[in-house]
Design a protein around this motif. Structure first.
Motif, PDB file in Angstrom:
ATOM      1  N   VAL A 204       2.333   4.886   5.843  1.00  0.00           N
ATOM      2  CA  VAL A 204       2.476   5.521   7.154  1.00  0.00           C
ATOM      3  C   VAL A 204       3.906   6.024   7.296  1.00  0.00           C
ATOM      4  O   VAL A 204       4.860   5.317   6.922  1.00  0.00           O
ATOM      5  CB  VAL A 204       2.158   4.531   8.289  1.00  0.00           C
ATOM      6  CG1 VAL A 204       2.444   5.153   9.650  1.00  0.00           C
ATOM      7  CG2 VAL A 204       0.708   4.081   8.210  1.00  0.00           C
TER       8      VAL A 204
ATOM      9  N   ALA B 202       6.530   7.265  10.212  1.00  0.00           N
ATOM     10  CA  ALA B 202       6.630   7.116  11.666  1.00  0.00           C
ATOM     11  C   ALA B 202       8.049   7.392  12.131  1.00  0.00           C
ATOM     12  O   ALA B 202       9.011   7.263  11.369  1.00  0.00           O
ATOM     13  CB  ALA B 202       6.206   5.711  12.085  1.00  0.00           C
TER      14      ALA B 202
ATOM     15  N   ALA C  10       6.457   3.195   5.773  1.00  0.00           N
ATOM     16  CA  ALA C  10       5.859   1.928   5.356  1.00  0.00           C
ATOM     17  C   ALA C  10       4.801   2.216   4.297  1.00  0.00           C
ATOM     18  O   ALA C  10       3.872   2.994   4.545  1.00  0.00           O
ATOM     19  CB  ALA C  10       5.241   1.209   6.552  1.00  0.00           C
TER      20      ALA C  10
ATOM     21  N   THR D  57       1.874   0.896  13.414  1.00  0.00           N
ATOM     22  CA  THR D  57       1.815   1.308  12.012  1.00  0.00           C
ATOM     23  C   THR D  57       0.487   0.890  11.394  1.00  0.00           C
ATOM     24  O   THR D  57      -0.183   1.685  10.722  1.00  0.00           O
ATOM     25  CB  THR D  57       2.986   0.683  11.233  1.00  0.00           C
ATOM     26  OG1 THR D  57       4.221   1.078  11.841  1.00  0.00           O
ATOM     27  CG2 THR D  57       2.973   1.136   9.790  1.00  0.00           C
ATOM     28  N   LYS D  58       0.081  -0.365  11.620  1.00  0.00           N
ATOM     29  CA  LYS D  58      -1.194  -0.837  11.077  1.00  0.00           C
ATOM     30  C   LYS D  58      -2.366  -0.108  11.722  1.00  0.00           C
ATOM     31  O   LYS D  58      -3.383   0.184  11.063  1.00  0.00           O
ATOM     32  CB  LYS D  58      -1.306  -2.345  11.308  1.00  0.00           C
ATOM     33  CG  LYS D  58      -2.517  -2.993  10.648  1.00  0.00           C
ATOM     34  CD  LYS D  58      -2.437  -2.913   9.137  1.00  0.00           C
ATOM     35  CE  LYS D  58      -3.591  -3.667   8.470  1.00  0.00           C
ATOM     36  NZ  LYS D  58      -3.418  -5.129   8.587  1.00  0.00           N
TER      37      LYS D  58
ATOM     38  N   GLY E 112       3.367   8.731  14.549  1.00  0.00           N
ATOM     39  CA  GLY E 112       3.099   8.275  13.192  1.00  0.00           C
ATOM     40  C   GLY E 112       1.933   9.017  12.586  1.00  0.00           C
ATOM     41  O   GLY E 112       0.977   9.383  13.282  1.00  0.00           O
TER      42      GLY E 112
ATOM     43  N   SER F 294       0.418  -3.899  14.997  1.00  0.00           N
ATOM     44  CA  SER F 294       1.443  -2.876  15.186  1.00  0.00           C
ATOM     45  C   SER F 294       0.817  -1.488  15.207  1.00  0.00           C
ATOM     46  O   SER F 294      -0.325  -1.285  14.762  1.00  0.00           O
ATOM     47  CB  SER F 294       2.487  -2.955  14.070  1.00  0.00           C
ATOM     48  OG  SER F 294       1.895  -2.637  12.820  1.00  0.00           O
TER      49      SER F 294
END
Length: 681
Positions: free
Chosen positions: A373, A375, A290, A323-324, A361, A321
């Motif tokens: 990122v 992951a 991402a 990821t965030k 991640g 998330s």
């Protein structure tokens, strides 16, 4: 004859004994005594045999046969030279025998005693060596095992083997490595046994083994075959090279990532190669990258592979998330389901997407910022992401971030180049590059007007001096545009152009004079049209004035002719006809004046009801002289045409231009086929 033979024999023996005896005395400290003693005894035996021939029965036979030497049983014989030689020989033999009795015979007893002591010492040394080997076998950090060659059964292992494989000595001894499930590739085990069978030694074998518990480790094996009694065994030393292999794989991965970033291809292709590279290092069945868009504060997914989860197909902010969370904290994270629930309870993330058993991640960081990122996630319990996986991804993440940034820069550069090329290719001006000598190199289709040659060769001879002067001025004034106008020779004649010189010879990226070529043909034609339009405006203005000036006296003429016509009975018939002709002429002049006034009002902004038929007739009347000698005019007007709202003067100008252009276009047609139609509604 026998006497001569006897003397010769003793002489030879004496010389031989003396030589051997001297050599023995010189070398007795360097060489064992018994070789020389053996040789001397052999010579002494030969001499004794000779003496026996000369005495006793043999002496009688010899003396009787040759009549020499009377029979005698005394070994020394009669006094004389032969007796002296025999005495010398006996003395030498006595010395040798004494030497042997003093050294050789005691040496035999000493040697046997030493052999007995040596045997006892060897036994002790063997016991010491066995104890040393056992100590070394158990204390070495490498894994060692002794295996029976015939059936592959393990007969001994050390502590290093237990530490490395996870199997204790009691568990491993009596079983094979296959029973323990150590070998990942059984073919490598077969190769080991084949090498031991052919050469007795196996080196540089680097298999991967299963450790008890499921993990894997790499080893470097060295094995050697040996025999104990009638049985064959081999000793294997295994050195753990997992860390070395890991470093080698990481270096290879970094090299492949850098190589992929340098290859031509899209960002999608680069990220697919990154996925394959990481898959060689660790299990990543579900993988995505991402990237963060700072301008819009959203994430987009240039690459994603997932078995169950539907990743956003359009950019999203991914609030809540994992990821965030990794992007916000800037820290790598490996979490399982319980760990994820803890983050949910802490309010850091929320449940979204398909649930997974293990997630990992890492942030993709460059020197100044985080760009995204990387992951991976797994939906089964077969894979658990641990600290080693986290360390591996963290190690390669910086290289991946730089590769992505480089690829994005390359794609942006290619896009910029495509835009620049599109702008250049579609520019109305021709763009060329001149070298210092004036050689032209076109950069876009418009620049082909100058061709590929010397600039002054395509300039009109009358304009060469002007263009050369402007070019010299451009050379003297770097980066300052210099404009010159002239004509260039082309296939369709002389074409007027405007040349704009910009000297960029000192710019390393250009190294030339940029030449913009602007074709002035259309502009010249437009200027001519504008000039003609200005003239028409002037003519229209003049026509309006003339019409006004003519209209006043014409009113008097028409009025007077009407008065004269009213007096027609008082005049002759011929005069009446003249008056009628004068009235028609005056009416014709009035109509012309009216049409002139109509076209003179073309620029007025007045709109109102217009009689289309009237406008058509006025235009035909004005173009009558132009049409008369070129074409035949056919009028086809409709009936009951209503009035329309518009500008009468402008509509008349349009119809007039159409009629004149149609008549001129028909100029090349034959007279019988020339016609122009004025069609109304």
């Amino acid at each position: 004859m026998p006497a001569i033979a006897t003397v010769a024999t003793y002489a030879i023996l004496t010389c031989l004994w003396s030589t051997i005896f001297v050599f023995y005395l010189l070398n007795r400290r360097k060489t064992a005594d018994y070789p020389f003693a053996a040789m001397l005894l052999s010579v002494l035996a030969l001499d004794a045999f000779k003496s026996a021939l000369e005495s006793g029965y043999f002496g009688l036979v010899w003396g009787w046969q040759y009549g020499i030497l009377s029979p005698s049983f005394q070994v020394l014989g009669r006094p004389g030279s032969l007796m002296a030689v025999k005495l010398v020989n006996l003395a030498v033999a006595a010395v040798v025998v004494a030497r042997l009795l003093r050294t050789w015979i005691p040496a035999l007893f000493v040697q046997r005693q030493m052999q007995r002591v040596k045997f006892e010492g060897v036994s002790q040394v063997a016991r010491d060596i066995e104890q040393s080997f056992h100590a070394a076998f158990q204390t070495t950090p490498d894994a060692m095992c002794i295996v029976r060659f015939d059936d592959g059964v393990i007969v001994a292992v050390n502590e290093g083997y237990t530490r490395m494989s996870g199997w204790s000595e009691s568990e491993a001894v009596g079983r094979t490595s296959v029973d323990l499930g150590l070998w990942i590739d059984v073919e490598q085990r077969k190769r080991l046994f084949e090498e031991l069978s052919t050469s007795g030694v196996s080196r540089e074998l680097e298999p991967t083994f299963h450790k008890r518990g499921g993990s894997e480790f790499h080893c470097s094996l060295t094995s050697r075959l040996f025999t104990v009694g009638e049985g064959k065994f081999f000793l294997t030393v295994a050195r753990d090279i997992t860390e070395r292999k890991r470093n080698e794989n990481l270096r290879a991965a970094l090299y492949r990532i850098a190589q992929s970033a340098g290859c031509s291809g899209s960002l999608q292709e680069l990220l697919g190669e990154v996925h394959r590279i990481i898959a060689d290092l660790m299990p990543v069945p579900n993988f995505y990258i991402a990237l963060y868009d700072e301008a819009r504060s959203i994430f987009h997914f240039p690459y994603a592979v997932d078995e169950h989860d539907e990743l956003p197909s359009v950019p999203a902010d991914l609030e809540g998330s994992l990821t965030k969370y990794v992007f916000r904290t800037g820290k790598a994270l490996a979490v399982d389901e319980p760990g994820f629930q803890e983050l949910v309870r802490a309010g850091e993330v929320r449940e979204m997407g398909a649930p997974c058993d293990s997630w990992i991640g890492v942030p993709l960081k460059t020197q100044d910022r985080t760009v995204g990122v990387l992951a991976a996630q797994c939906y089964t319990a077969t894979v658990r992401y641990e600290a080693a996986h986290l360390e591996l991804l963290t190690f390669v993440s910086t290289q991946i971030a730089h590769a992505i940034q480089r690829k994005q820069g390359e794609e942006a550069l290619r896009a910029s180049e495509r835009r620049f090329r599109a702008v250049i290719d579609n520019a109305s001006d021709g763009i060329c590059l001149l070298d210092a000598a004036g050689l032209v190199r076109p950069l876009n289709p418009g620049g082909q007007v100058l061709g590929q040659g010397w600039l002054l060769d395509v300039v009109h001879p009358e304009d060469v001096a002007t263009v050369r002067q402007k070019l010299d001025e451009a050379h003297a004034r770097p980066s300052v545009p210099v404009v010159a106008q002239g004509r260039v020779v082309s296939a369709d004649g002389h074409r007027p152009v405007e040349l704009i010189f910009t000297n960029l010879l000192d710019e390393p990226a250009v190294r030339g004079v940029v030449l913009n070529v602007r074709d002035l043909s259309e502009r010249k034609q437009l200027e001519a049209r504008l000039l003609a339009a200005d003239r028409m405006v002037s003519v229209g203005t003049l026509a309006a004035g003339v019409a006004h000036e003519i209209n006043n006296p014409l009113a008097y003429v028409i009025a007077n002719l009407e008065m004269v016509a009213d007096e027609r009975p008082q005049v002759s018939e011929s005069v009446a006809e003249l008056i009628k002709a004068a009235q028609e002429g005056a009416e014709r002049v009035r109509l012309i004046v009216r049409d002139l006034k109509t076209f003179s009002r073309a620029d007025e902004r007045r709109h109102g009801p217009i009689d289309v038929h009237h406008v058509l007739e006025a235009s035909v009347s004005m173009a009558g002289n132009e049409i008369r000698h070129r074409a035949r005019l056919v009028r086809e007007y409709g009936t009951d045409v209503p009035r329309i709202v518009g500008n009468e003067g402008r509509l008349g100008q349009v119809v007039l231009n159409l009629l004149v252009n149609a008549a001129r276009w028909k100029r090349t047609r034959s007279p019988c086929g020339r016609s122009a139609r004025a069609i109304g509604w």
